[in-house]
Design an enzyme around this catalytic site. Structure first.
Site, PDB file in Angstrom:
ATOM      1  N   LYS A 154       0.860  -1.187   0.000  1.00  0.00           N
ATOM      2  CA  LYS A 154       0.000   0.000   0.000  1.00  0.00           C
ATOM      3  C   LYS A 154       0.893   1.232   0.000  1.00  0.00           C
ATOM      4  O   LYS A 154       1.498   1.582   1.020  1.00  0.00           O
ATOM      5  CB  LYS A 154      -0.914   0.038   1.230  1.00  0.00           C
ATOM      6  CG  LYS A 154      -2.002   1.091   1.066  1.00  0.00           C
ATOM      7  CD  LYS A 154      -2.435   1.749   2.341  1.00  0.00           C
ATOM      8  CE  LYS A 154      -1.636   2.932   2.738  1.00  0.00           C
ATOM      9  NZ  LYS A 154      -1.746   4.128   1.898  1.00  0.00           N
ATOM     10  N   GLY A 207       6.862   4.746   8.346  1.00  0.00           N
ATOM     11  CA  GLY A 207       6.058   5.958   8.446  1.00  0.00           C
ATOM     12  C   GLY A 207       6.296   6.626   9.780  1.00  0.00           C
ATOM     13  O   GLY A 207       7.352   6.449  10.400  1.00  0.00           O
ATOM     14  N   SER A 208       5.304   7.361  10.232  1.00  0.00           N
ATOM     15  CA  SER A 208       5.471   8.144  11.454  1.00  0.00           C
ATOM     16  C   SER A 208       5.390   7.249  12.693  1.00  0.00           C
ATOM     17  O   SER A 208       4.731   6.207  12.686  1.00  0.00           O
ATOM     18  CB  SER A 208       4.391   9.217  11.520  1.00  0.00           C
ATOM     19  OG  SER A 208       3.119   8.601  11.516  1.00  0.00           O
ATOM     20  N   VAL A 211       1.578   6.752  13.845  1.00  0.00           N
ATOM     21  CA  VAL A 211       0.809   5.690  13.172  1.00  0.00           C
ATOM     22  C   VAL A 211       1.437   4.330  13.513  1.00  0.00           C
ATOM     23  O   VAL A 211       0.725   3.344  13.719  1.00  0.00           O
ATOM     24  CB  VAL A 211       0.757   5.923  11.640  1.00  0.00           C
ATOM     25  CG1 VAL A 211       0.095   4.755  10.938  1.00  0.00           C
ATOM     26  CG2 VAL A 211       0.009   7.224  11.315  1.00  0.00           C
ATOM     27  N   GLY A 212       2.758   4.290  13.624  1.00  0.00           N
ATOM     28  CA  GLY A 212       3.449   3.044  13.951  1.00  0.00           C
ATOM     29  C   GLY A 212       2.967   2.449  15.266  1.00  0.00           C
ATOM     30  O   GLY A 212       2.781   1.241  15.382  1.00  0.00           O
ATOM     31  N   GLU A 229       9.877   0.946  10.515  1.00  0.00           N
ATOM     32  CA  GLU A 229      10.880   1.999  10.345  1.00  0.00           C
ATOM     33  C   GLU A 229      10.140   3.316  10.560  1.00  0.00           C
ATOM     34  O   GLU A 229       9.236   3.638   9.778  1.00  0.00           O
ATOM     35  CB  GLU A 229      11.477   1.968   8.932  1.00  0.00           C
ATOM     36  CG  GLU A 229      12.134   0.657   8.543  1.00  0.00           C
ATOM     37  CD  GLU A 229      13.500   0.445   9.182  1.00  0.00           C
ATOM     38  OE1 GLU A 229      13.914   1.273  10.019  1.00  0.00           O
ATOM     39  OE2 GLU A 229      14.131  -0.566   8.849  1.00  0.00           O
ATOM     40  N   CYS A 263      13.819  10.428   6.731  1.00  0.00           N
ATOM     41  CA  CYS A 263      13.850   9.963   8.127  1.00  0.00           C
ATOM     42  C   CYS A 263      15.252  10.046   8.703  1.00  0.00           C
ATOM     43  O   CYS A 263      15.420  10.146   9.908  1.00  0.00           O
ATOM     44  CB  CYS A 263      13.319   8.545   8.199  1.00  0.00           C
ATOM     45  SG  CYS A 263      14.150   7.450   7.065  1.00  0.00           S
ATOM     46  N   GLU A 356      10.565  16.010  14.994  1.00  0.00           N
ATOM     47  CA  GLU A 356      10.915  15.747  13.607  1.00  0.00           C
ATOM     48  C   GLU A 356      10.173  16.749  12.721  1.00  0.00           C
ATOM     49  O   GLU A 356       8.946  16.730  12.660  1.00  0.00           O
ATOM     50  CB  GLU A 356      10.502  14.318  13.223  1.00  0.00           C
ATOM     51  CG  GLU A 356      10.902  13.971  11.815  1.00  0.00           C
ATOM     52  CD  GLU A 356      10.510  12.554  11.423  1.00  0.00           C
ATOM     53  OE1 GLU A 356       9.352  12.158  11.643  1.00  0.00           O
ATOM     54  OE2 GLU A 356      11.371  11.845  10.875  1.00  0.00           O
TER      55      GLU A 356
HETATM   56  P1  TAP Z   1       2.402   8.167   8.017  1.00  0.00           P
HETATM   57  O1  TAP Z   1       1.370   9.210   8.047  1.00  0.00           O
HETATM   58  O2  TAP Z   1       2.676   7.397   9.241  1.00  0.00           O
HETATM   59  O3  TAP Z   1       2.002   7.197   6.801  1.00  0.00           O
HETATM   60  C1  TAP Z   1       2.809   6.114   6.413  1.00  0.00           C
HETATM   61  C2  TAP Z   1       1.947   5.096   5.707  1.00  0.00           C
HETATM   62  O4  TAP Z   1       1.016   4.546   6.632  1.00  0.00           O
HETATM   63  C3  TAP Z   1       1.120   5.676   4.564  1.00  0.00           C
HETATM   64  O5  TAP Z   1       1.026   4.723   3.526  1.00  0.00           O
HETATM   65  C4  TAP Z   1      -0.228   5.873   5.238  1.00  0.00           C
HETATM   66  O6  TAP Z   1      -1.287   5.895   4.311  1.00  0.00           O
HETATM   67  C5  TAP Z   1      -0.299   4.652   6.125  1.00  0.00           C
HETATM   68  N1  TAP Z   1      -1.249   4.749   7.235  1.00  0.00           N
HETATM   69  C6  TAP Z   1      -1.757   5.863   7.808  1.00  0.00           C
HETATM   70  N2  TAP Z   1      -2.631   5.519   8.784  1.00  0.00           N
HETATM   71  C7  TAP Z   1      -2.681   4.166   8.827  1.00  0.00           C
HETATM   72  C8  TAP Z   1      -3.391   3.222   9.605  1.00  0.00           C
HETATM   73  N3  TAP Z   1      -4.243   3.590  10.563  1.00  0.00           N
HETATM   74  N4  TAP Z   1      -3.203   1.913   9.373  1.00  0.00           N
HETATM   75  C9  TAP Z   1      -2.337   1.500   8.422  1.00  0.00           C
HETATM   76  N5  TAP Z   1      -1.644   2.352   7.626  1.00  0.00           N
HETATM   77  C10 TAP Z   1      -1.801   3.668   7.828  1.00  0.00           C
HETATM   78  O7  TAP Z   1       3.813   8.740   7.576  1.00  0.00           O
HETATM   79  P2  TAP Z   1       4.128   9.696   6.360  1.00  0.00           P
HETATM   80  O8  TAP Z   1       3.710  11.055   6.754  1.00  0.00           O
HETATM   81  O9  TAP Z   1       3.633   9.106   5.088  1.00  0.00           O
HETATM   82  O10 TAP Z   1       5.716   9.590   6.313  1.00  0.00           O
HETATM   83  C11 TAP Z   1       6.508  10.389   7.090  1.00  0.00           C
HETATM   84  C12 TAP Z   1       7.046   9.636   8.287  1.00  0.00           C
HETATM   85  O11 TAP Z   1       7.675   8.438   7.876  1.00  0.00           O
HETATM   86  C13 TAP Z   1       8.103  10.403   9.030  1.00  0.00           C
HETATM   87  O12 TAP Z   1       7.905  10.312  10.399  1.00  0.00           O
HETATM   88  C14 TAP Z   1       9.397   9.691   8.637  1.00  0.00           C
HETATM   89  O13 TAP Z   1      10.440   9.803   9.539  1.00  0.00           O
HETATM   90  C15 TAP Z   1       8.939   8.297   8.512  1.00  0.00           C
HETATM   91  N6  TAP Z   1       9.862   7.551   7.656  1.00  0.00           N
HETATM   92  C16 TAP Z   1      10.683   6.649   8.243  1.00  0.00           C
HETATM   93  C17 TAP Z   1      11.595   5.966   7.455  1.00  0.00           C
HETATM   94  C18 TAP Z   1      12.504   4.994   8.094  1.00  0.00           C
HETATM   95  S1  TAP Z   1      13.253   3.990   7.087  1.00  0.00           S
HETATM   96  N7  TAP Z   1      12.683   4.921   9.379  1.00  0.00           N
HETATM   97  C19 TAP Z   1      11.657   6.177   6.096  1.00  0.00           C
HETATM   98  C20 TAP Z   1      10.808   7.093   5.543  1.00  0.00           C
HETATM   99  C21 TAP Z   1       9.887   7.775   6.352  1.00  0.00           C
HETATM  100  P3  TAP Z   1      -1.873   7.293   3.731  1.00  0.00           P
HETATM  101  O14 TAP Z   1      -0.713   8.092   3.301  1.00  0.00           O
HETATM  102  O15 TAP Z   1      -2.726   6.876   2.613  1.00  0.00           O
HETATM  103  O16 TAP Z   1      -2.607   7.884   4.865  1.00  0.00           O
END
Ligand code: TAP
Length: 454
Positions: A154, A207-208, A211-212, A229, A263, A356
């Site tokens: 997804k 992701g964040s 949500v994690g 991650e 990240c 962050e």
């Molecule tokens: P999130 O808002 O957490 O979203 C990540 C993914 O999770 C998206 O595909 C999102 O879908 C999905 N998601 C949201 N709510 C969910 C739920 N209740 N159940 C299952 N899946 C759900 O993060 P983001 O804003 O896309 O990314 C930024 C964050 O990712 C930052 O905190 C960053 O540090 C972290 N990140 C970490 C790494 C590593 S490797 N540690 C790498 C890249 C990013 P939708 O977008 O469709 O809502």
């Protein structure tokens, strides 16, 4: 069917209209993956390896097309986007060597012999964020497939274009139907359903941290396997004895790569007090030289942020009166632009220093000695990445060991290579991706006792 309009972050113009997958359609995809699983796990190791290599070759033939999609749909500079598509190819090739090496152990025991097998874990749900749609997809996908699991990915709702295309390329390469599916849609619908569905046996989430935590709670209900991650607030620690020119010249990449939506961004720069002013003098021209502009231009180093909403969030960390030391440039007009921004001096309780930001904002603060630097670096719930700059090898190793983080670089900012393990300490994640042991997270060890007594 509800749809999402993907906007070009550099122009705000629509790029594509993508149908959003429903919970029912997610269930149907899980059923297809379950049906595909027995045949996929039976594919002989050499044949599975060949399929992964063929998949890598097809991706390689489409690097330009995939890069163009990421430029349009995510605003990534084209040079970076080419690297990202190439990373998917490289990771598939790296893990194509794994199926033939997935051997178990033989353990002599009283009365017989134990043999172990690395069995595929089952259907894998791969939840990907918007900041690096291609690499993060590849890091979960390649080892999961190599281990014999079907994968349902997804992508983030905003950035589904490259993942959808890569799923088509998988079929073109000969992967069986149902082995790799991509479902564009909302996290709260598709992602949640993957977490809740009992036939999905493992979740890989990037992701964040917020949500994690919910995903971890959801997986706990079924004791579902989980790799996470999450976020970061990494420190770039600059000691007075280092090559200060190099540390300052490369610090913009460490903080502003992918417009800071990284990240691993070293969004805190800790500088030893006696060279603090000199570091800022050297850092200023490097920040002003960052080429911010049209992502389609090969000279561009930094593109726009992902959305208007996200830009407002980033800007909230730099309110009127914020201690802006200096800034780089950003285009005017359409597009979600935000200039590279350096904050100094910063209070240690300033949210720009503690949270962050996920944008091109970096806080520079002084420290007194090694113990102070380590204490400051560790004063965060995160522990993903970081850098140490010093010419003293003993100190480099001491500090690298003392900083509570999963990936550190000494006199460099490079922390991600697909052949070395990657992941976070503390609230930055759970488990490791990449490197030679990644298949451990996609297999279960089965132990079989064979009696030899007559
Ligand atoms: P999130 O808002 O957490 O979203 C990540 C993914 O999770 C998206 O595909 C999102 O879908 C999905 N998601 C949201 N709510 C969910 C739920 N209740 N159940 C299952 N899946 C759900 O993060 P983001 O804003 O896309 O990314 C930024 C964050 O990712 C930052 O905190 C960053 O540090 C972290 N990140 C970490 C790494 C590593 S490797 N540690 C790498 C890249 C990013 P939708 O977008 O469709 O809502």
């Amino acid at each position: 069917m509800p749809a999402f309009t993907v906007l070009n972050p550099a122009t705000e113009e629509p790029v594509a209209e993508i149908a959003l997958t429903s919970a029912e359609a997610t269930d149907a995809a899980v059923a297809r993956a379950v049906a595909a699983q027995p045949a996929w796990r039976k594919v002989a190791p050499g044949e599975r390896a060949a399929l992964l290599r063929a998949f890598a070759d097809v991706v390689d033939a489409h690097v330009e097309e995939l890069a163009a999609l990421e430029v349009a749909g995510s605003g990534h500079p084209v040079g970076q986007a080419r690297w990202e598509a190439g990373n998917v190819r490289d990771v598939l090739r790296y893990y194509s060597a794994a199926p033939e090496r997935l051997s178990g152990k033989q353990i002599p025991v009283p009365g017989g012999l134990d043999v172990t097998f690395q069995e595929p874990v089952g259907v894998v749900g791969l939840i990907v964020p918007w900041n690096f749609p291609m690499p993060i997809l590849g890091w979960g996908l390649a080892p999961a497939l190599a281990a014999g699991n079907p994968v349902i990915a997804k992508p983030a709702e905003r950035t589904p274009l490259t993942a959808l295309r890569i799923a088509e390329l998988a079929l073109e390469a000969g992967l069986p139907e149902g082995v790799f599916q991509v479902l564009a849609g909302k996290g709260s619908v598709v992602g949640q359903r993957l977490v809740d569905h009992p036939d999905v046996r493992k979740i890989v989430f990037t992701g964040s941290s917020e949500v994690g935590r919910d995903i971890m709670a959801g997986c706990a209900r079924q004791v579902k396997r989980l790799t996470m991650e999450l976020g970061g607030k990494s420190a770039n620690i600059v000691f007075a004895d280092c090559d200060l020119e190099r540390a300052a010249a490369t610090a913009p990449v460490a903080a502003f790569d992918n417009a800071g939506q990284d990240c691993c961004a070293r969004s805190r720069i800790l500088v030893q007090r006696e060279v603090f002013d000199r570091f800022l003098e050297l850092f200023e021209p490097a920040v002003k030289a960052v080429a911010v502009g049209d992502p389609a231009s090969p000279d561009t180093e930094m593109g726009p942020l992902i959305s208007a909403e996200h830009r407002a969030r980033v800007a909230s960390y730099v309110p009127p009166g914020a201690p802006v030391a200096f800034r780089g440039s950003a285009p005017d007009g359409a597009g979600y632009w935000y200039p590279p921004t350096v904050l100094a001096p910063v209070r240690l309780d300033d949210p720009a220093y503690t949270e962050e930001v996920f944008g091109p904002v970096v806080a520079v603060v002084p420290f007194d000695d090694e113990a102070h630097a380590v204490a400051m670096a560790n004063d965060t719930p995160y522990g993903l990445s970081g850098s140490v700059w010093t010419r003293d090898v003993g100190r480099a190793i001491r500090v690298a060991r003392a900083v509570e983080t999963g990936n550190l670089s000494v006199n460099s900012h490079a922390s991600v290579r697909y052949w070395t393990p990657f992941g976070g300490f503390k609230q930055s994640g759970l488990g490791r991706e990449l490197g030679p042991d990644a298949l451990d997270a996609f297999t279960e060890t089965k132990n079989v006792f064979i009696a030899t007594e007559e």
